[in-house]
Scaffold this motif. Sequence first.
Motif, PDB file in Angstrom:
ATOM      1  N   PRO A   1      23.988  49.371   9.937  1.00 56.07           N
ATOM      2  CA  PRO A   1      22.870  48.486   9.634  1.00 56.07           C
ATOM      3  C   PRO A   1      23.228  47.002   9.687  1.00 56.07           C
ATOM      4  O   PRO A   1      22.343  46.164   9.538  1.00 56.07           O
ATOM      5  CB  PRO A   1      22.499  48.891   8.209  1.00 56.07           C
TER       6      PRO A   1
ATOM      7  N   TYR B   1      11.012  49.108  17.853  1.00 55.13           N
ATOM      8  CA  TYR B   1      11.055  49.517  16.448  1.00 55.13           C
ATOM      9  C   TYR B   1      10.229  50.793  16.237  1.00 55.13           C
ATOM     10  O   TYR B   1       9.087  50.869  16.669  1.00 55.13           O
ATOM     11  CB  TYR B   1      10.500  48.388  15.576  1.00 55.13           C
TER      12      TYR B   1
ATOM     13  N   PRO C   1       8.711  52.916  13.334  1.00 56.31           N
ATOM     14  CA  PRO C   1       8.501  52.977  11.875  1.00 56.31           C
ATOM     15  C   PRO C   1       8.825  54.364  11.315  1.00 56.31           C
ATOM     16  O   PRO C   1       9.256  54.476  10.167  1.00 56.31           O
ATOM     17  CB  PRO C   1       7.012  52.621  11.704  1.00 56.31           C
TER      18      PRO C   1
ATOM     19  N   ALA D   1      12.376  54.475  10.279  1.00 54.18           N
ATOM     20  CA  ALA D   1      12.553  53.717   9.029  1.00 54.18           C
ATOM     21  C   ALA D   1      12.058  54.533   7.835  1.00 54.18           C
ATOM     22  O   ALA D   1      12.710  54.574   6.778  1.00 54.18           O
ATOM     23  CB  ALA D   1      11.814  52.382   9.113  1.00 54.18           C
ATOM     24  N   ASP D   2      10.918  55.225   8.022  1.00 57.77           N
ATOM     25  CA  ASP D   2      10.387  56.052   6.925  1.00 57.77           C
ATOM     26  C   ASP D   2      11.374  57.155   6.558  1.00 57.77           C
ATOM     27  O   ASP D   2      11.616  57.432   5.383  1.00 57.77           O
ATOM     28  CB  ASP D   2       9.041  56.677   7.339  1.00 57.77           C
TER      29      ASP D   2
ATOM     30  N   GLU E   1      14.177  55.780   4.657  1.00 63.91           N
ATOM     31  CA  GLU E   1      13.750  55.428   3.306  1.00 63.91           C
ATOM     32  C   GLU E   1      13.711  56.687   2.427  1.00 63.91           C
ATOM     33  O   GLU E   1      14.123  56.668   1.272  1.00 63.91           O
ATOM     34  CB  GLU E   1      12.369  54.766   3.361  1.00 63.91           C
TER      35      GLU E   1
ATOM     36  N   GLU F   1      17.109  46.385   2.985  1.00 70.15           N
ATOM     37  CA  GLU F   1      16.271  45.887   4.080  1.00 70.15           C
ATOM     38  C   GLU F   1      17.011  45.979   5.427  1.00 70.15           C
ATOM     39  O   GLU F   1      16.418  46.313   6.449  1.00 70.15           O
ATOM     40  CB  GLU F   1      15.861  44.435   3.764  1.00 70.15           C
TER      41      GLU F   1
ATOM     42  N   ASN G   1      18.851  48.150   6.600  1.00 68.74           N
ATOM     43  CA  ASN G   1      18.850  49.462   7.243  1.00 68.74           C
ATOM     44  C   ASN G   1      17.745  49.614   8.271  1.00 68.74           C
ATOM     45  O   ASN G   1      17.794  50.502   9.119  1.00 68.74           O
ATOM     46  CB  ASN G   1      18.761  50.578   6.188  1.00 68.74           C
ATOM     47  N   LYS G   2      16.742  48.752   8.181  1.00 73.19           N
ATOM     48  CA  LYS G   2      15.664  48.819   9.176  1.00 73.19           C
ATOM     49  C   LYS G   2      16.186  48.580  10.595  1.00 73.19           C
ATOM     50  O   LYS G   2      15.562  48.995  11.562  1.00 73.19           O
ATOM     51  CB  LYS G   2      14.558  47.813   8.834  1.00 73.19           C
ATOM     52  N   ARG G   3      17.318  47.878  10.714  1.00 75.67           N
ATOM     53  CA  ARG G   3      17.887  47.682  12.048  1.00 75.67           C
ATOM     54  C   ARG G   3      18.194  49.019  12.715  1.00 75.67           C
ATOM     55  O   ARG G   3      18.244  49.131  13.932  1.00 75.67           O
ATOM     56  CB  ARG G   3      19.180  46.860  11.978  1.00 75.67           C
TER      57      ARG G   3
ATOM     58  N   ALA H   1      16.366  51.498  12.818  1.00 76.16           N
ATOM     59  CA  ALA H   1      15.137  52.133  13.308  1.00 76.16           C
ATOM     60  C   ALA H   1      14.762  51.651  14.709  1.00 76.16           C
ATOM     61  O   ALA H   1      13.695  51.981  15.208  1.00 76.16           O
ATOM     62  CB  ALA H   1      13.996  51.890  12.329  1.00 76.16           C
TER      63      ALA H   1
END
Lengths: 413, 413
Positions: B71, B91, B93, B96-97, B100, B112, B114-116, B118
Amino acid sequence: MNAEIVAVGSEMLTPQRVDTNSLYLTAELNNLGVEVVGKYVIGDHLERLASAVRLALSRSEIVILSGGLGPTEDDLTRDAVGLALDRKLIYHPEIADALEQRFARLNRKMAEVNKRQAFLIEGAGILPNDRGTAPGQWLEESGAVLMLLPGPPHELKAMFERQCLPRLARLVPPQVIRTVELRVAGMGESDLDQLIAPVYKKYENPATTILAAAGDIQIHLRARCATQGEADALLVEVAGPIELLLGDRIYSRNGESIEAVVGDLLRKNRATVSVAESCTGGMLGERLTQVPGSSEYFVGGFITYSNEMKIELLGVTPEILAEHGAVSKETAEAMAIGARRRTNSTYALSITGVAGPDGGSEAKPVGTTHIGLAGPTGAEVLKRQFIGDRARIRSFASQMALDLLRRRLAGRG
Amino acid sequence: MNAEIVAVGSEMLTPQRVDTNSLYLTAELNNLGVEVVGKYVIGDHLERLASAVRLALSRSEIVILSGGLGPTEDDLTRDAVGLALDRKLIYHPEIADALEQRFARLNRKMAEVNKRQAFLIEGAGILPNDRGTAPGQWLEESGAVLMLLPGPPHELKAMFERQCLPRLARLVPPQVIRTVELRVAGMGESDLDQLIAPVYKKYENPATTILAAAGDIQIHLRARCATQGEADALLVEVAGPIELLLGDRIYSRNGESIEAVVGDLLRKNRATVSVAESCTGGMLGERLTQVPGSSEYFVGGFITYSNEMKIELLGVTPEILAEHGAVSKETAEAMAIGARRRTNSTYALSITGVAGPDGGSEAKPVGTTHIGLAGPTGAEVLKRQFIGDRARIRSFASQMALDLLRRRLAGRG
């Protein structure tokens, strides 16, 4: 200045072999202040070798090739570098004569193929090899330096140390490299990075590298400066705020293992420790005794895999086991207290958990682990939910147990 | 078909680290009949990574990258491959979900950054990672295949085995590869090689590889043929004479570990085992419990590092310790008998030795080790003089203890 290293030879591309020459070369280059930015292992193939050399030369000032200088037809390093630089190979009869004399001294006749080793790339200087037949070569090309070194490590090391290092030292601007290695227990890699990235991201120098294992993170800071004073000042500037942010989660600042840190603290406190292990089956004791001299503070312990053993060896009561189960706060606590009492140690650590892959339940899924610590001021139990396979869960559990004791000994537990 | 492997990460360019993922990947690719023709290690640098990917793609049909999918901002593999192929990052989502949720299951909040993780390269398929947060990616580009895999070996192996191998098997022309993996305990590598080389040297196919660890040797025979029948016949032709020469020193024929073999024999004999460890500090228990389900036959044991513990926990008499010392046949025997009696197990293994680096004497130099086995028909003790550092001596000792029990259980001890 940057360097790239190319190891040549199809045998280096088998599942059993790693290129260790590059580790030696990297250490020596780093000492000069040169960073290694790429390494390659390429088989005995003319075109592939030539294109790797071209790529390395396009972006680094120092390119070192190892191997492929022998006498046989699949020794292609000379030809490949000639091709990459568009330079001819030139036969040097004086090299052939020297090789012939070398064989004669050993009462052997030189094979005709060895004459291939008498070819130098146009413009190259010879690097004599006093440990083997393959001479090395030193070349300069538009501001960059290329070295062709033999593959056998003892030949490569002798040639690099005696002949390449002194020449490189004259080319490389003098520079000092200093490092700090912080080790952190009990944090996830991304949590840690989120916390400290705002500090280290501001700096290209020192360079920061983060390495993560089960429950154990290493933060390497490496400063390259003209003087030692500058390098040390830079390291303080970056490591200082990182240390503040991580606080007592840092267990060592010099790369020391957590087993050694715990050992030092026990010794300093004139304290001893024992263990009571269920799911780790001996791993915690094994880790504590990895440290030479651990007999000074490690007395021993119990591996109580079955409930009967927990009762008989540690005095866990059948009531506790019946009411709370083997994997529970109460059992972990009773195990630690029992181990401490029966070994008469200052501290005792206990671990009981579900290492998997079987044995998990909804209430206690695989990875559920209780870690107990009993000492002169009382007992405490940590509950953790670890993730991963059996080996990883056991590593995490033993790591957390060591860290729990470390914190208590450092007066922070 | 040819493959190239790119290991990503500046930490892999230090003098301490070698890229071991590529060894695993090479073995698996070779099994499919794919040759690895180049390997690279590249630091966290966008342009350098992209040009290595371009070079690899220009000449090989399979390109595998490992690492750099984390990340943080220095995790650049996604960006570098996108740059090399001139494709965008998109991206997702839903990734990312899923991340999460993974964090939520652990009662943690996703950072935050960690979204990279996705972002997928345009046109890439996701390779889910059930052992970590970094999803892998699978891409096809003008006849070539690219895989982006996570760096941690346990994540990479699981992902490659479950998700990449089946897809690759469909792409690669069929070839039958059959292997035999003989494992041998208690022999030196050169003695073993001298014994069996006259057999295997006659054959190029099957290919023979010998790997040696402390007290444990693996002999891999790998036959590549057009049909399974041919491959099996070839293996019998070569493995047969080797098995005759090595006899009962072979403990498994399918690569099974000695811990698992001993476990199977105990289960078959409806027997249990306990341990009493001095210099190995828990390693023998740790090894026995590496096997899932070992609670069926492993009851527990004692780590008796000090003399007091040998007396109190195992009932070794002070007289034995005074007369013969802690490292002696008599102490090893008393430890095994004591452990067996106190745990009520069918068998008990004991280890006492000088693991070093200190504690050696002229009469008992570093490496002196006694290994005891107590069982229903009596007790026996093996004496061995191991060579190497502390870690190696401890590995040898635990290996010999396991082998001693194996031989007894197989009726050959």
